[in-house]
Design an enzyme around this catalytic site. Structure first.
Site, PDB file in Angstrom:
ATOM      1  N   GLY A   1       1.083  -0.811   0.192  1.00 26.59           N
ATOM      2  CA  GLY A   1      -0.173  -0.088  -0.107  1.00 26.59           C
ATOM      3  C   GLY A   1       1.214   1.295  -0.066  1.00 26.59           C
TER       4      GLY A   1
ATOM      5  N   ARG B   1      10.320  -1.587  -5.517  1.00 23.74           N
ATOM      6  CA  ARG B   1       9.125  -1.683  -6.113  1.00 23.74           C
ATOM      7  C   ARG B   1       8.823  -0.017  -6.528  1.00 23.74           C
ATOM      8  NH1 ARG B   1       3.239  -3.345  -3.375  1.00 23.74           N
ATOM      9  NH2 ARG B   1       2.884  -3.518  -5.319  1.00 23.74           N
TER      10      ARG B   1
ATOM     11  N   ASP C   1      -1.109   4.678  -5.872  1.00 29.52           N
ATOM     12  CA  ASP C   1      -0.144   4.878  -5.779  1.00 29.52           C
ATOM     13  C   ASP C   1       1.167   6.248  -6.402  1.00 29.52           C
ATOM     14  OD1 ASP C   1      -1.308   1.825  -6.419  1.00 29.52           O
ATOM     15  OD2 ASP C   1       0.531   1.245  -5.269  1.00 29.52           O
TER      16      ASP C   1
ATOM     17  N   ASN D   1      -2.548   3.225  -9.632  1.00 22.73           N
ATOM     18  CA  ASN D   1      -2.938   1.831  -8.835  1.00 22.73           C
ATOM     19  C   ASN D   1      -3.618   1.088  -9.653  1.00 22.73           C
ATOM     20  OD1 ASN D   1      -4.308   2.635  -6.164  1.00 22.73           O
ATOM     21  ND2 ASN D   1      -6.359   1.567  -7.240  1.00 22.73           N
ATOM     22  N   LYS D   2      -3.862  -0.064  -8.367  1.00 22.69           N
ATOM     23  CA  LYS D   2      -4.049  -1.402  -8.801  1.00 22.69           C
ATOM     24  C   LYS D   2      -4.460  -1.867 -10.161  1.00 22.69           C
ATOM     25  CE  LYS D   2      -2.393  -3.485  -6.787  1.00 22.69           C
ATOM     26  NZ  LYS D   2      -1.081  -3.738  -6.729  1.00 22.69           N
TER      27      LYS D   2
HETATM   28  C1  LIG Z   1      -3.685   3.288   0.067  1.00 22.60           C
HETATM   29  S1  LIG Z   1      -2.459   3.325  -1.679  1.00 22.60           S
HETATM   30  C2  LIG Z   1      -3.169   1.401  -1.747  1.00 22.60           C
HETATM   31  C3  LIG Z   1      -2.957   1.048  -2.803  1.00 22.60           C
HETATM   32  O1  LIG Z   1      -1.808  -0.128  -3.198  1.00 22.60           O
HETATM   33  C4  LIG Z   1      -2.134  -1.021  -3.650  1.00 22.60           C
HETATM   34  O2  LIG Z   1      -1.528  -1.517  -4.237  1.00 22.60           O
HETATM   35  P1  LIG Z   1      -0.245  -3.234  -3.334  1.00 22.60           P
HETATM   36  O3  LIG Z   1      -1.088  -3.248  -2.382  1.00 22.60           O
HETATM   37  O4  LIG Z   1       0.037  -3.496  -4.748  1.00 22.60           O
HETATM   38  O5  LIG Z   1       0.439  -2.540  -3.165  1.00 22.60           O
HETATM   39  C5  LIG Z   1      -2.898  -0.219  -4.529  1.00 22.60           C
HETATM   40  O6  LIG Z   1      -2.750   0.500  -5.831  1.00 22.60           O
HETATM   41  C6  LIG Z   1      -4.127   0.666  -3.255  1.00 22.60           C
HETATM   42  O7  LIG Z   1      -4.625   1.319  -4.539  1.00 22.60           O
END
Ligand SMILES: CSC[C@H]1O[C@H](OP(=O)(O)O)[C@H](O)[C@@H]1O
Length: 338
Positions: free
Chosen positions: A50, A90, A235, A244-245
Protein backbone atom coordinates in the site's frame (compact mmCIF):
# COMPACT_ATOMS: atom_id res chain seq x y z
CA UNK A 1 -9.06 -1.96 12.89
CA UNK A 2 -9.10 1.80 12.92
CA UNK A 3 -7.05 1.92 16.09
CA UNK A 4 -4.56 -0.68 14.90
CA UNK A 5 -1.27 0.39 13.42
CA UNK A 6 -0.03 -1.42 10.33
CA UNK A 7 3.68 -0.73 10.76
CA UNK A 8 5.50 0.82 13.73
CA UNK A 9 8.89 1.14 15.46
CA UNK A 10 9.81 -0.97 18.47
CA UNK A 11 11.88 1.33 20.68
CA UNK A 12 12.94 -1.50 23.00
CA UNK A 13 14.62 -3.53 20.27
CA UNK A 14 15.25 -0.84 17.62
CA UNK A 15 13.24 -2.92 15.18
CA UNK A 16 10.31 -2.55 12.78
CA UNK A 17 7.02 -4.22 13.60
CA UNK A 18 4.43 -4.94 10.93
CA UNK A 19 1.34 -6.99 10.25
CA UNK A 20 2.15 -9.77 7.76
CA UNK A 21 -0.64 -9.07 5.27
CA UNK A 22 0.05 -12.19 3.19
CA UNK A 23 -1.54 -14.27 5.99
CA UNK A 24 -4.82 -12.32 6.22
CA UNK A 25 -7.72 -12.89 6.52
CA UNK A 26 -7.15 -16.25 8.18
CA UNK A 27 -4.18 -15.32 10.37
CA UNK A 28 -3.33 -12.00 12.09
CA UNK A 29 0.42 -12.10 12.77
CA UNK A 30 2.78 -9.28 13.71
CA UNK A 31 6.37 -9.82 12.66
CA UNK A 32 9.49 -8.11 14.01
CA UNK A 33 12.14 -7.05 11.50
CA UNK A 34 15.73 -6.33 12.56
CA UNK A 35 17.51 -6.33 9.20
CA UNK A 36 16.97 -4.02 6.19
CA UNK A 37 17.33 -6.97 3.80
CA UNK A 38 14.40 -8.68 5.55
CA UNK A 39 12.31 -5.49 5.31
CA UNK A 40 13.10 -5.35 1.59
CA UNK A 41 11.82 -8.91 1.25
CA UNK A 42 8.68 -7.99 3.21
CA UNK A 43 7.99 -5.16 0.74
CA UNK A 44 8.64 -7.39 -2.29
CA UNK A 45 6.34 -10.12 -0.86
CA UNK A 46 3.62 -7.59 0.04
CA UNK A 47 3.82 -8.55 3.69
CA UNK A 48 3.70 -4.77 3.97
CA UNK A 49 2.03 -3.01 1.05
CA UNK A 50 0.00 0.00 0.00
CA UNK A 51 1.51 3.27 -1.10
CA UNK A 52 1.41 5.22 2.19
CA UNK A 53 2.49 2.15 4.19
CA UNK A 54 5.40 1.75 1.77
CA UNK A 55 6.40 5.35 2.48
CA UNK A 56 6.45 4.55 6.19
CA UNK A 57 8.27 1.26 5.57
CA UNK A 58 10.94 3.04 3.53
CA UNK A 59 11.34 5.64 6.26
CA UNK A 60 11.65 3.08 9.06
CA UNK A 61 13.98 1.08 6.80
CA UNK A 62 16.50 3.93 6.76
CA UNK A 63 16.12 4.38 10.52
CA UNK A 64 16.73 0.63 10.93
CA UNK A 65 19.84 0.82 8.78
CA UNK A 66 21.17 3.68 10.90
CA UNK A 67 20.31 1.96 14.18
CA UNK A 68 21.93 -1.32 13.16
CA UNK A 69 25.10 0.11 11.61
CA UNK A 70 27.50 0.31 14.55
CA UNK A 71 30.53 1.23 12.45
CA UNK A 72 30.93 5.00 12.12
CA UNK A 73 33.50 4.41 9.39
CA UNK A 74 31.07 2.40 7.23
CA UNK A 75 27.98 4.39 8.26
CA UNK A 76 27.45 6.56 5.16
CA UNK A 77 28.16 3.67 2.78
CA UNK A 78 25.82 1.33 4.63
CA UNK A 79 22.98 3.86 4.74
CA UNK A 80 23.32 4.63 1.02
CA UNK A 81 23.39 0.93 0.12
CA UNK A 82 20.37 0.08 2.27
CA UNK A 83 18.43 3.08 0.97
CA UNK A 84 19.07 1.97 -2.61
CA UNK A 85 17.99 -1.58 -1.76
CA UNK A 86 14.71 -0.35 -0.24
CA UNK A 87 13.93 1.90 -3.23
CA UNK A 88 14.64 -0.95 -5.67
CA UNK A 89 11.98 -3.25 -4.22
CA UNK A 90 8.87 -1.75 -5.90
CA UNK A 91 9.04 1.01 -8.55
CA UNK A 92 5.51 2.32 -9.00
CA UNK A 93 4.35 3.73 -5.67
CA UNK A 94 6.10 7.09 -5.34
CA UNK A 95 5.71 7.01 -1.53
CA UNK A 96 8.44 4.38 -1.03
CA UNK A 97 11.22 6.54 -2.49
CA UNK A 98 9.63 9.62 -0.93
CA UNK A 99 9.85 8.11 2.57
CA UNK A 100 13.43 6.89 2.09
CA UNK A 101 14.63 10.22 0.69
CA UNK A 102 12.87 12.29 3.36
CA UNK A 103 14.69 10.42 6.14
CA UNK A 104 18.00 10.58 4.25
CA UNK A 105 17.61 14.37 4.02
CA UNK A 106 17.05 14.56 7.78
CA UNK A 107 20.46 12.91 8.32
CA UNK A 108 22.51 15.04 5.94
CA UNK A 109 25.81 16.43 7.24
CA UNK A 110 25.29 14.93 10.73
CA UNK A 111 27.74 12.67 12.58
CA UNK A 112 26.46 9.06 12.87
CA UNK A 113 25.21 9.34 16.46
CA UNK A 114 23.11 12.41 15.66
CA UNK A 115 22.09 10.96 12.29
CA UNK A 116 20.68 7.87 14.03
CA UNK A 117 18.52 10.07 16.28
CA UNK A 118 17.30 12.30 13.46
CA UNK A 119 16.52 9.35 11.18
CA UNK A 120 14.27 7.75 13.77
CA UNK A 121 12.59 11.07 14.63
CA UNK A 122 11.94 11.74 10.92
CA UNK A 123 10.58 8.23 10.33
CA UNK A 124 8.24 8.37 13.33
CA UNK A 125 7.05 11.81 12.19
CA UNK A 126 6.27 10.42 8.72
CA UNK A 127 4.23 7.61 10.30
CA UNK A 128 2.31 10.00 12.59
CA UNK A 129 1.71 12.50 9.78
CA UNK A 130 0.41 9.73 7.51
CA UNK A 131 -2.27 8.83 10.04
CA UNK A 132 -3.22 12.50 10.44
CA UNK A 133 -3.33 12.93 6.65
CA UNK A 134 -5.58 9.89 6.27
CA UNK A 135 -7.98 11.17 8.93
CA UNK A 136 -8.04 14.64 7.37
CA UNK A 137 -8.61 13.34 3.83
CA UNK A 138 -11.21 10.97 5.19
CA UNK A 139 -13.10 13.93 6.65
CA UNK A 140 -12.67 15.96 3.45
CA UNK A 141 -14.00 13.14 1.29
CA UNK A 142 -16.88 11.95 3.45
CA UNK A 143 -19.12 14.81 2.30
CA UNK A 144 -18.87 13.52 -1.28
CA UNK A 145 -20.56 10.22 -0.39
CA UNK A 146 -24.35 9.86 -0.33
CA UNK A 147 -26.27 9.78 2.97
CA UNK A 148 -27.34 6.27 2.04
CA UNK A 149 -25.62 4.40 -0.74
CA UNK A 150 -23.32 1.73 -2.09
CA UNK A 151 -19.68 2.49 -2.84
CA UNK A 152 -17.46 0.20 -4.90
CA UNK A 153 -13.77 0.01 -4.11
CA UNK A 154 -10.85 -1.90 -5.60
CA UNK A 155 -7.82 -3.47 -3.94
CA UNK A 156 -7.10 -2.29 -0.39
CA UNK A 157 -6.71 1.37 0.41
CA UNK A 158 -7.48 0.90 4.06
CA UNK A 159 -5.60 1.02 7.33
CA UNK A 160 -3.48 -1.89 6.09
CA UNK A 161 -2.26 0.24 3.18
CA UNK A 162 -1.28 3.13 5.46
CA UNK A 163 0.17 3.68 8.90
CA UNK A 164 -3.47 3.37 9.99
CA UNK A 165 -7.07 4.57 9.19
CA UNK A 166 -6.71 4.36 5.37
CA UNK A 167 -7.35 6.55 2.35
CA UNK A 168 -10.32 5.26 0.34
CA UNK A 169 -11.50 3.29 3.36
CA UNK A 170 -10.64 6.29 5.51
CA UNK A 171 -13.25 8.27 3.58
CA UNK A 172 -15.76 5.48 4.15
CA UNK A 173 -14.88 5.31 7.88
CA UNK A 174 -15.32 9.09 8.18
CA UNK A 175 -18.66 8.90 6.36
CA UNK A 176 -19.82 6.28 8.87
CA UNK A 177 -18.71 8.57 11.73
CA UNK A 178 -20.87 11.32 10.11
CA UNK A 179 -23.84 8.97 10.35
CA UNK A 180 -23.97 8.03 6.67
CA UNK A 181 -25.27 4.58 5.80
CA UNK A 182 -22.65 3.38 3.34
CA UNK A 183 -22.44 -0.20 2.11
CA UNK A 184 -19.26 -1.23 0.35
CA UNK A 185 -18.70 -3.53 -2.60
CA UNK A 186 -15.11 -4.71 -2.50
CA UNK A 187 -13.69 -6.13 -5.70
CA UNK A 188 -11.56 -9.15 -4.85
CA UNK A 189 -8.71 -7.71 -6.94
CA UNK A 190 -6.93 -10.49 -8.77
CA UNK A 191 -4.33 -11.83 -8.62
CA UNK A 192 -3.32 -11.19 -4.97
CA UNK A 193 -6.89 -10.60 -3.71
CA UNK A 194 -6.25 -7.51 -1.58
CA UNK A 195 -9.92 -6.62 -1.94
CA UNK A 196 -11.33 -9.85 -0.56
CA UNK A 197 -8.50 -10.75 1.82
CA UNK A 198 -7.84 -7.27 3.24
CA UNK A 199 -10.61 -4.75 2.49
CA UNK A 200 -13.43 -7.13 3.33
CA UNK A 201 -11.58 -8.16 6.48
CA UNK A 202 -11.00 -4.55 7.57
CA UNK A 203 -14.59 -3.41 6.96
CA UNK A 204 -16.15 -6.49 8.54
CA UNK A 205 -14.08 -5.83 11.68
CA UNK A 206 -15.41 -2.22 11.68
CA UNK A 207 -18.97 -3.49 11.18
CA UNK A 208 -19.27 -1.59 7.90
CA UNK A 209 -21.50 -3.57 5.49
CA UNK A 210 -19.27 -5.09 2.82
CA UNK A 211 -19.89 -7.50 -0.03
CA UNK A 212 -17.11 -9.01 -2.10
CA UNK A 213 -17.41 -9.58 -5.84
CA UNK A 214 -15.14 -10.81 -8.59
CA UNK A 215 -13.57 -7.91 -10.45
CA UNK A 216 -15.46 -8.62 -13.69
CA UNK A 217 -18.82 -8.26 -11.89
CA UNK A 218 -18.33 -4.53 -11.23
CA UNK A 219 -19.61 -3.30 -14.61
CA UNK A 220 -22.68 -5.53 -14.36
CA UNK A 221 -23.60 -4.02 -10.97
CA UNK A 222 -23.01 -0.52 -12.32
CA UNK A 223 -25.34 -1.23 -15.23
CA UNK A 224 -27.98 -2.46 -12.78
CA UNK A 225 -27.78 0.89 -10.97
CA UNK A 226 -26.45 -0.77 -7.81
CA UNK A 227 -23.31 1.37 -7.44
CA UNK A 228 -23.60 5.02 -6.36
CA UNK A 229 -19.90 5.86 -6.36
CA UNK A 230 -16.46 4.35 -6.85
CA UNK A 231 -13.58 5.26 -4.54
CA UNK A 232 -10.00 3.97 -4.79
CA UNK A 233 -6.56 4.77 -3.46
CA UNK A 234 -3.50 5.63 -5.51
CA UNK A 235 0.14 4.69 -5.75
CA UNK A 236 1.28 7.69 -7.72
CA UNK A 237 -0.53 10.69 -9.20
CA UNK A 238 1.26 12.36 -12.10
CA UNK A 239 0.28 15.46 -14.04
CA UNK A 240 -1.88 13.36 -16.35
CA UNK A 241 -2.79 10.06 -14.66
CA UNK A 242 -3.55 8.15 -11.47
CA UNK A 243 -1.51 4.97 -10.98
CA UNK A 244 -3.30 2.36 -8.93
CA UNK A 245 -3.90 -1.37 -8.70
CA UNK A 246 -4.48 -3.14 -12.02
CA UNK A 247 -8.17 -3.03 -12.77
CA UNK A 248 -8.68 0.55 -11.58
CA UNK A 249 -8.70 1.90 -15.15
CA UNK A 250 -11.35 -0.66 -16.08
CA UNK A 251 -13.60 0.56 -13.25
CA UNK A 252 -12.99 4.20 -14.18
CA UNK A 253 -14.05 3.62 -17.79
CA UNK A 254 -17.18 1.75 -16.69
CA UNK A 255 -18.02 4.42 -14.11
CA UNK A 256 -17.73 7.11 -16.78
CA UNK A 257 -19.97 5.13 -19.13
CA UNK A 258 -22.61 4.76 -16.39
CA UNK A 259 -22.22 8.36 -15.13
CA UNK A 260 -21.09 7.18 -11.68
CA UNK A 261 -18.67 9.45 -9.75
CA UNK A 262 -15.11 8.04 -9.62
CA UNK A 263 -13.11 9.34 -6.64
CA UNK A 264 -9.43 8.92 -5.82
CA UNK A 265 -8.30 9.32 -2.21
CA UNK A 266 -4.60 9.98 -1.68
CA UNK A 267 -2.31 11.98 0.61
CA UNK A 268 0.00 14.65 -0.78
CA UNK A 269 2.90 12.17 -0.46
CA UNK A 270 1.40 10.25 -3.41
CA UNK A 271 1.64 13.13 -5.87
CA UNK A 272 4.43 13.23 -8.47
CA UNK A 273 3.26 16.31 -10.34
CA UNK A 274 6.48 16.83 -12.28
CA UNK A 275 6.09 13.44 -13.98
CA UNK A 276 3.89 12.28 -16.84
CA UNK A 277 2.33 8.86 -17.27
CA UNK A 278 4.98 7.94 -19.82
CA UNK A 279 7.75 8.54 -17.28
CA UNK A 280 6.53 5.90 -14.82
CA UNK A 281 7.51 2.24 -14.61
CA UNK A 282 4.60 -0.05 -13.92
CA UNK A 283 5.71 -3.01 -11.82
CA UNK A 284 5.41 -6.40 -13.51
CA UNK A 285 5.31 -9.30 -11.11
CA UNK A 286 6.03 -13.01 -11.37
CA UNK A 287 3.81 -15.20 -13.55
CA UNK A 288 3.21 -17.56 -10.65
CA UNK A 289 0.87 -15.00 -9.04
CA UNK A 290 -1.48 -15.54 -12.00
CA UNK A 291 -0.69 -19.10 -13.11
CA UNK A 292 -1.52 -20.79 -9.84
CA UNK A 293 -4.14 -20.54 -7.15
CA UNK A 294 -3.98 -22.26 -3.75
CA UNK A 295 -1.45 -24.78 -4.93
CA UNK A 296 -3.15 -25.59 -8.25
CA UNK A 297 -1.79 -24.64 -11.68
CA UNK A 298 -4.43 -22.65 -13.56
CA UNK A 299 -2.42 -21.63 -16.64
CA UNK A 300 -0.65 -24.20 -18.88
CA UNK A 301 3.11 -24.06 -18.39
CA UNK A 302 3.70 -23.17 -22.06
CA UNK A 303 1.25 -20.24 -22.01
CA UNK A 304 2.74 -16.80 -21.28
CA UNK A 305 1.31 -14.55 -18.57
CA UNK A 306 1.32 -10.75 -18.36
CA UNK A 307 1.13 -9.62 -14.73
CA UNK A 308 1.15 -5.83 -14.40
CA UNK A 309 0.55 -4.83 -10.76
CA UNK A 310 -0.81 -1.38 -11.64
CA UNK A 311 -2.46 0.58 -14.42
CA UNK A 312 -2.84 4.28 -15.20
CA UNK A 313 -6.17 6.08 -15.25
CA UNK A 314 -6.26 9.34 -17.25
CA UNK A 315 -7.37 12.29 -15.15
CA UNK A 316 -10.38 12.95 -17.41
CA UNK A 317 -11.95 9.81 -15.91
CA UNK A 318 -11.49 11.07 -12.33
CA UNK A 319 -14.39 13.02 -10.82
CA UNK A 320 -12.40 14.34 -7.84
CA UNK A 321 -9.18 13.68 -5.93
CA UNK A 322 -9.52 13.72 -2.15
CA UNK A 323 -6.47 14.85 -0.16
CA UNK A 324 -5.73 16.07 3.35
CA UNK A 325 -5.44 19.57 1.87
CA UNK A 326 -8.94 19.41 0.40
CA UNK A 327 -10.84 18.00 -2.56
CA UNK A 328 -9.44 18.68 -6.05
CA UNK A 329 -11.70 18.96 -9.10
CA UNK A 330 -10.97 19.26 -12.81
CA UNK A 331 -9.17 21.07 -14.39
CA UNK A 332 -6.55 19.58 -12.09
CA UNK A 333 -3.66 21.72 -10.89
CA UNK A 334 -1.28 19.96 -8.52
CA UNK A 335 1.15 22.79 -7.86
CA UNK A 336 0.11 22.96 -4.19
CA UNK A 337 0.48 19.17 -3.75
CA UNK A 338 3.92 19.08 -2.20
C1 LIG B 1 -3.74 3.61 0.04
S1 LIG B 1 -3.12 3.34 -1.53
C2 LIG B 1 -2.96 1.60 -1.57
C3 LIG B 1 -2.71 1.12 -2.97
O1 LIG B 1 -1.62 0.20 -2.97
C4 LIG B 1 -2.09 -1.02 -3.50
O2 LIG B 1 -1.13 -1.71 -4.22
P1 LIG B 1 -0.33 -2.95 -3.50
O3 LIG B 1 -1.35 -3.73 -2.75
O4 LIG B 1 0.26 -3.68 -4.67
O5 LIG B 1 0.70 -2.28 -2.63
C5 LIG B 1 -3.23 -0.63 -4.39
O6 LIG B 1 -2.78 -0.05 -5.59
C6 LIG B 1 -3.90 0.39 -3.50
O7 LIG B 1 -4.81 1.21 -4.12
Amino acid sequence: MTEDKTIWWNDENSSVMLIDQTLLPTEYKVIEITEVSRLADAIRRLEVRGAPALGVAGAFGVALSAARCVSDVEFDETIASDAALLKSTRPTAVNLAWGVDKVLRSMENLPPEMARVMALFAAKTIAENDTKACMLLGHNGASLLPQIGTVLTHCNAGALACSSWGTALGVIRSAKKMGKKISVVSCETRPLLQGSRLTAWELARDEIPVTTIVDSEAAFLMRQGKIDAVIVGADRITKDAVFNKIGTYMHAVCAKYHDIPFYVAAPVSTFDAAASESDITIEQRDRTEVSGLFGRTTVPENVPVINYAFDATPLDLVTAIITEKGVLYPPYDFQDMK
